[in-house]
Design a protein around this motif. Structure first.
Motif, PDB file in Angstrom:
ATOM      1  N   PHE A 146       0.830  -1.204   0.000  1.00 41.55           N
ATOM      2  CA  PHE A 146       0.000   0.000   0.000  1.00 41.55           C
ATOM      3  C   PHE A 146       0.868   1.260   0.000  1.00 41.55           C
ATOM      4  CE2 PHE A 146      -2.993   3.129   1.767  1.00 41.55           C
ATOM      5  CZ  PHE A 146      -4.124   2.862   1.014  1.00 41.55           C
ATOM      6  N   LEU A 147       1.917   1.264   0.817  1.00 40.96           N
ATOM      7  CA  LEU A 147       2.791   2.431   0.870  1.00 40.96           C
ATOM      8  C   LEU A 147       3.490   2.668  -0.463  1.00 40.96           C
ATOM      9  CD1 LEU A 147       4.399   2.016   4.402  1.00 40.96           C
ATOM     10  CD2 LEU A 147       2.760   3.767   3.696  1.00 40.96           C
ATOM     11  N   LYS A 148       3.869   1.598  -1.151  1.00 41.75           N
ATOM     12  CA  LYS A 148       4.501   1.754  -2.466  1.00 41.75           C
ATOM     13  C   LYS A 148       3.536   2.381  -3.467  1.00 41.75           C
ATOM     14  CE  LYS A 148       6.883  -0.678  -6.200  1.00 41.75           C
ATOM     15  NZ  LYS A 148       6.123   0.070  -7.247  1.00 41.75           N
ATOM     16  N   ASP A 192       3.884   5.979  -5.256  1.00 37.82           N
ATOM     17  CA  ASP A 192       3.828   6.089  -6.719  1.00 37.82           C
ATOM     18  C   ASP A 192       2.659   6.950  -7.198  1.00 37.82           C
ATOM     19  OD1 ASP A 192       6.022   4.431  -6.920  1.00 37.82           O
ATOM     20  OD2 ASP A 192       4.865   2.629  -7.343  1.00 37.82           O
ATOM     21  N   LYS A 193       1.857   7.478  -6.252  1.00 39.21           N
ATOM     22  CA  LYS A 193       0.669   8.294  -6.553  1.00 39.21           C
ATOM     23  C   LYS A 193      -0.375   7.505  -7.356  1.00 39.21           C
ATOM     24  CE  LYS A 193       3.390  12.571  -6.488  1.00 39.21           C
ATOM     25  NZ  LYS A 193       3.105  12.798  -5.062  1.00 39.21           N
ATOM     26  N   ALA A 222     -13.739  11.374  -5.820  1.00 35.24           N
ATOM     27  CA  ALA A 222     -12.323  11.093  -6.074  1.00 35.24           C
ATOM     28  C   ALA A 222     -11.521  11.150  -4.781  1.00 35.24           C
ATOM     29  CB  ALA A 222     -11.762  12.084  -7.081  1.00 35.24           C
ATOM     30  N   MET A 223     -10.405  10.459  -4.787  1.00 34.48           N
ATOM     31  CA  MET A 223      -9.528  10.408  -3.610  1.00 34.48           C
ATOM     32  C   MET A 223      -8.117  10.865  -3.976  1.00 34.48           C
ATOM     33  SD  MET A 223      -8.657   6.316  -3.371  1.00 34.48           S
ATOM     34  CE  MET A 223     -10.323   5.795  -3.768  1.00 34.48           C
ATOM     35  N   LYS A 224      -7.397  11.260  -2.962  1.00 31.50           N
ATOM     36  CA  LYS A 224      -5.953  11.451  -3.049  1.00 31.50           C
ATOM     37  C   LYS A 224      -5.384  10.879  -1.763  1.00 31.50           C
ATOM     38  CE  LYS A 224      -2.236  14.837  -3.562  1.00 31.50           C
ATOM     39  NZ  LYS A 224      -1.867  16.261  -3.733  1.00 31.50           N
TER      40      LYS A 224
END
Length: 236
Positions: free
Chosen positions: A55-57, A61-62, A213-215
């Motif tokens: 998940f962190l990767k 990587d956005k 949408a998410m960020k």
């Protein structure tokens, strides 16, 4: 190099290694979910190292930026992470997108589906391996003794601590998912954001009628600071 210098060098290297390890133990990642309804922050569990690393990767990587919460069910959960959702047309059926790999299941009874839990979506594979990218955040509901007993009977775990039962009867969650999906994180503030997303109008496939949408970003932070800011206590 004489023996005394070798011993000194050994202790210097050992000391540096220990300090680096200690610093690493004193810090963790704070994950920030940004939605049209507000922000919420989360931590990822060390008990699920493969899910945490993956998940962190993806966050680094956005990968998630601009993706949608494509499936929402009020009093249950909100789901996102389908890469096909980024440019999806209105009303398009979503939920089948992936990254070409699965993450092995890391299901542990200590991590259960209370409100705010982040867990990995999956298909019906017998190993219960997780999607490489899709996840859901639990909203759930509050249960009483009789309804909770029926929910727990649907879970492969079957056995619950009194503390876990009390959480389900006060904070709420989705007990019947326990033992079926890997829980790998926890939202630690602004749980009302989950409620806001989950309550939006949706179509027959549970996709929101208006795109949400998410960020997602992450930042390494001292655990003491996370505890001070969000009143979250780490379990180590």
């Amino acid at each position: 190099m004489n023996s005394n210098k070798k011993i000194l060098l050994y202790f210097i290297v050992s000391s540096i290694a220990f300090q680096t390890f200690s610093q690493r133990k004193r810090k963790d990642y704070l994950v920030t979910f940004t939605t049209p309804f507000g922000k919420m922050h989360a931590i990822l569990h060390n008990e699920t190292p493969q899910h945490k690393k993956n998940f962190l990767k993806l966050v680094d990587d956005k990968f998630y930026d601009g993706l949608l919460f494509h499936r929402i069910i009020n009093t249950f959960m909100i789901q996102g992470g389908d890469p096909n959702s980024k440019k999806a047309k209105a009303g398009e059926l979503l939920g089948n997108g992936d990254v070409g790999y699965k993450v092995p299941a890391e299901i542990t009874p200590e991590l259960f589906h209370k409100k705010g839990v982040i867990a990995a979506a999956r298909d019906n594979n017998p190993e219960k391996a997780s999607s490489g990218c899709q996840y859901y955040i639990v909203q759930g509901q509050v249960w009483n003794d009789s309804t909770l007993a029926r929910q727990m009977a649907r879970s492969p775990l079957r056995t619950y601590t009194e503390e876990q039962k009390n959480v389900y009867k006060t904070i709420g969650g989705t007990p019947h998912l326990d033992g079926n999906y890997t829980v790998f994180g926890q939202v630690i503030d602004n749980l009302w954001v989950i409620d806001s997303v989950a309550s939006q109008p949706r179509d027959k496939n549970n996709r929101p009628l208006k795109d949400i949408a998410m960020k997602i970003t992450c930042k390494k932070m001292r655990k003491k600071k996370i505890t001070k800011l969000y009143a979250y206590t780490f379990g180590e």
